[in-house]
Design an enzyme around this catalytic site. Structure first.
Site, PDB file in Angstrom:
ATOM      1  N   ASN A   9       0.127 -17.810 -37.202  1.00  0.00           N
ATOM      2  CA  ASN A   9      -0.027 -16.564 -37.952  1.00  0.00           C
ATOM      3  C   ASN A   9      -1.256 -15.863 -37.386  1.00  0.00           C
ATOM      4  O   ASN A   9      -2.380 -16.163 -37.759  1.00  0.00           O
ATOM      5  CB  ASN A   9      -0.198 -16.878 -39.447  1.00  0.00           C
ATOM      6  CG  ASN A   9      -0.361 -15.609 -40.265  1.00  0.00           C
ATOM      7  OD1 ASN A   9      -0.211 -14.504 -39.738  1.00  0.00           O
ATOM      8  ND2 ASN A   9      -0.677 -15.751 -41.541  1.00  0.00           N
ATOM      9  N   TRP A  10      -0.987 -14.955 -36.457  1.00  0.00           N
ATOM     10  CA  TRP A  10      -2.098 -14.302 -35.753  1.00  0.00           C
ATOM     11  C   TRP A  10      -2.900 -13.368 -36.648  1.00  0.00           C
ATOM     12  O   TRP A  10      -4.001 -12.973 -36.304  1.00  0.00           O
ATOM     13  CB  TRP A  10      -1.549 -13.494 -34.570  1.00  0.00           C
ATOM     14  CG  TRP A  10      -1.294 -14.306 -33.335  1.00  0.00           C
ATOM     15  CD1 TRP A  10      -1.611 -15.631 -33.143  1.00  0.00           C
ATOM     16  CD2 TRP A  10      -0.716 -13.850 -32.101  1.00  0.00           C
ATOM     17  NE1 TRP A  10      -1.251 -16.013 -31.872  1.00  0.00           N
ATOM     18  CE2 TRP A  10      -0.702 -14.941 -31.213  1.00  0.00           C
ATOM     19  CE3 TRP A  10      -0.208 -12.626 -31.672  1.00  0.00           C
ATOM     20  CZ2 TRP A  10      -0.200 -14.838 -29.916  1.00  0.00           C
ATOM     21  CZ3 TRP A  10       0.298 -12.532 -30.384  1.00  0.00           C
ATOM     22  CH2 TRP A  10       0.297 -13.626 -29.509  1.00  0.00           C
ATOM     23  N   LYS A  11      -2.340 -12.947 -37.761  1.00  0.00           N
ATOM     24  CA  LYS A  11      -2.990 -11.945 -38.622  1.00  0.00           C
ATOM     25  C   LYS A  11      -3.408 -10.758 -37.731  1.00  0.00           C
ATOM     26  O   LYS A  11      -2.627 -10.331 -36.886  1.00  0.00           O
ATOM     27  CB  LYS A  11      -4.161 -12.575 -39.367  1.00  0.00           C
ATOM     28  CG  LYS A  11      -3.745 -13.877 -40.075  1.00  0.00           C
ATOM     29  CD  LYS A  11      -4.744 -14.404 -41.022  1.00  0.00           C
ATOM     30  CE  LYS A  11      -4.214 -15.707 -41.638  1.00  0.00           C
ATOM     31  NZ  LYS A  11      -5.022 -16.231 -42.699  1.00  0.00           N
ATOM     32  N   HIS A  92       2.871 -13.962 -48.110  1.00  0.00           N
ATOM     33  CA  HIS A  92       1.584 -14.590 -47.755  1.00  0.00           C
ATOM     34  C   HIS A  92       0.543 -14.197 -48.803  1.00  0.00           C
ATOM     35  O   HIS A  92       0.556 -13.065 -49.305  1.00  0.00           O
ATOM     36  CB  HIS A  92       1.151 -14.126 -46.355  1.00  0.00           C
ATOM     37  CG  HIS A  92      -0.032 -14.894 -45.862  1.00  0.00           C
ATOM     38  ND1 HIS A  92      -1.312 -14.619 -46.270  1.00  0.00           N
ATOM     39  CD2 HIS A  92      -0.113 -15.970 -45.033  1.00  0.00           C
ATOM     40  CE1 HIS A  92      -2.145 -15.491 -45.698  1.00  0.00           C
ATOM     41  NE2 HIS A  92      -1.435 -16.314 -44.945  1.00  0.00           N
ATOM     42  N   GLU A 159       1.105 -23.025 -48.928  1.00  0.00           N
ATOM     43  CA  GLU A 159      -0.255 -22.687 -48.505  1.00  0.00           C
ATOM     44  C   GLU A 159      -1.154 -22.523 -49.725  1.00  0.00           C
ATOM     45  O   GLU A 159      -1.204 -21.433 -50.312  1.00  0.00           O
ATOM     46  CB  GLU A 159      -0.262 -21.364 -47.738  1.00  0.00           C
ATOM     47  CG  GLU A 159       0.464 -21.382 -46.427  1.00  0.00           C
ATOM     48  CD  GLU A 159      -0.131 -20.389 -45.445  1.00  0.00           C
ATOM     49  OE1 GLU A 159      -0.494 -20.794 -44.354  1.00  0.00           O
ATOM     50  OE2 GLU A 159      -0.259 -19.202 -45.801  1.00  0.00           O
ATOM     51  N   GLY A 165      -8.309 -20.273 -44.542  1.00  0.00           N
ATOM     52  CA  GLY A 165      -9.463 -19.649 -43.870  1.00  0.00           C
ATOM     53  C   GLY A 165     -10.738 -20.456 -43.980  1.00  0.00           C
ATOM     54  O   GLY A 165     -11.837 -19.908 -43.853  1.00  0.00           O
ATOM     55  N   SER A 207      -6.063 -23.942 -43.291  1.00  0.00           N
ATOM     56  CA  SER A 207      -7.103 -24.612 -42.502  1.00  0.00           C
ATOM     57  C   SER A 207      -6.597 -25.786 -41.688  1.00  0.00           C
ATOM     58  O   SER A 207      -7.219 -26.844 -41.655  1.00  0.00           O
ATOM     59  CB  SER A 207      -8.266 -25.026 -43.414  1.00  0.00           C
ATOM     60  OG  SER A 207      -8.847 -23.868 -43.964  1.00  0.00           O
ATOM     61  N   GLY A 228      -3.348 -20.432 -39.146  1.00  0.00           N
ATOM     62  CA  GLY A 228      -3.993 -19.115 -39.102  1.00  0.00           C
ATOM     63  C   GLY A 228      -5.054 -19.054 -38.015  1.00  0.00           C
ATOM     64  O   GLY A 228      -4.738 -18.908 -36.836  1.00  0.00           O
TER      65      GLY A 228
HETATM   66  P1  PGA Z   1      -5.831 -20.568 -41.866  1.00  0.00           P
HETATM   67  O1  PGA Z   1      -4.720 -19.529 -42.297  1.00  0.00           O
HETATM   68  O2  PGA Z   1      -5.191 -21.586 -40.953  1.00  0.00           O
HETATM   69  O3  PGA Z   1      -6.881 -19.751 -41.195  1.00  0.00           O
HETATM   70  O4  PGA Z   1      -6.329 -21.221 -43.112  1.00  0.00           O
HETATM   71  C1  PGA Z   1      -3.429 -19.956 -42.651  1.00  0.00           C
HETATM   72  C2  PGA Z   1      -2.638 -18.764 -43.123  1.00  0.00           C
HETATM   73  O5  PGA Z   1      -3.232 -17.863 -43.723  1.00  0.00           O
HETATM   74  O6  PGA Z   1      -1.420 -18.692 -42.916  1.00  0.00           O
END
Ligand code: PGA
Length: 246
Positions: A9-11, A92, A159, A165, A207, A228
């Site tokens: 998930n590149w955001k 999400h 999640e 994050g 994470s 993420g």
């Molecule tokens: P993260 O994000 O791995 O940075 O916790 C996961 C996500 O938001 O899908």
């Protein structure tokens, strides 16, 4: 889905075509050593038509609840499909901040109707000693799935919002991931029937880094990972893919 799936998930962490193309060509070079794992990339929608890569599945991070009409700035499931997307993340937690359960339900229906795979995210904001987070997850799944007619392209990504994050040390423990995966499977079974529920892959996100990926896969009872921040770094993402290789 026989292989484990690792979704990046590149955001907005990778936003330019140049950066994305460099990432994908590096990934493609290594993918042949990573048989047994599927890599999917949830890219910003502006990049989807530009990213052609046979070794990974490209998809979207979000989708409109609407199929067309006067909805400024929205991108429908059909439009995503026409631009080359094979899947979309739905619900999400970073989008649930301003999208309600009703929107998530409509998005899920429209993604499945367009023939895309739907990666439905569910997750509690916090855990409570009385276990009410289980009811919360059950409510999210029941509400999102109340309109769907077929489930062959449905994936659930669990999640926990409090674990997103952060760092691997603050992620969920594999035993708790497994407990929730069992609960999600039971909830799906209650609403969709046992046979359909058994085929729906459940992934974990929150994470995930190379340090905790191995034990989550080995002990968490999940079919893959939604990654993420660690997915924006090609080396970290490759390490996670390697860990998931069968
Ligand atoms: P993260 O994000 O791995 O940075 O916790 C996961 C996500 O938001 O899908």
């Amino acid at each position: 889905m026989k292989k484990l799936v690792v979704i990046a998930n590149w955001k907005m962490n990778i936003g330019s075509h140049k950066e994305a193309a460099r990432f994908l060509s590096g990934l493609r070079r290594k993918m042949r050593y990573l048989r047994g794992t599927e890599a999917w990339i949830a890219a910003p929608s502006t990049l989807i038509p530009l990213l052609k890569n046979p070794s990974v599945k490209i998809g979207a991070q979000a989708v409109s609840a609407w199929n067309g009409g006067p909805h400024t700035g929205e991108v429908s499931a059909e439009m995503l499909k026409n631009s080359g997307a094979k899947f979309s993340i739905i619900g999400h937690s970073e989008r649930r901040e301003f999208e309600d359960d009703d929107a998530v339900r409509k998005q899920l229906s429209s993604v499945l109707s367009a023939g895309l795979t739907a990666v439905l995210c569910v997750g509690e904001k916090e855990r409570s000693t009385d276990g009410s987070h289980f009811n919360y997850i059950e409510g999210q799944i029941k509400s999102a799935c109340s309109d769907i007619k077929h489930t062959s392209r449905l994936v659930i990504a669990y999640e926990p919002v409090w674990a997103i994050g952060k760092s691997a040390q603050e992620a969920m423990r594999p035993a708790e991931v497994e407990e929730m995966a069992i609960f999600i499977r039971k909830t799906l079974s209650d609403i969709l029937g046992r046979a359909a529920a058994a085929k729906i892959p459940i992934l974990y996100g929150g994470s995930v880094e190379p340090i905790n990926a191995r034990e989550i896969i080995a002990e968490g009872g999940v079919k893959g990972l939604l990654v993420g921040h660690a997915s924006a770094d090609l080396n970290l993402f490759l390490e996670i893919l390697k860990i998931c290789r069968k």
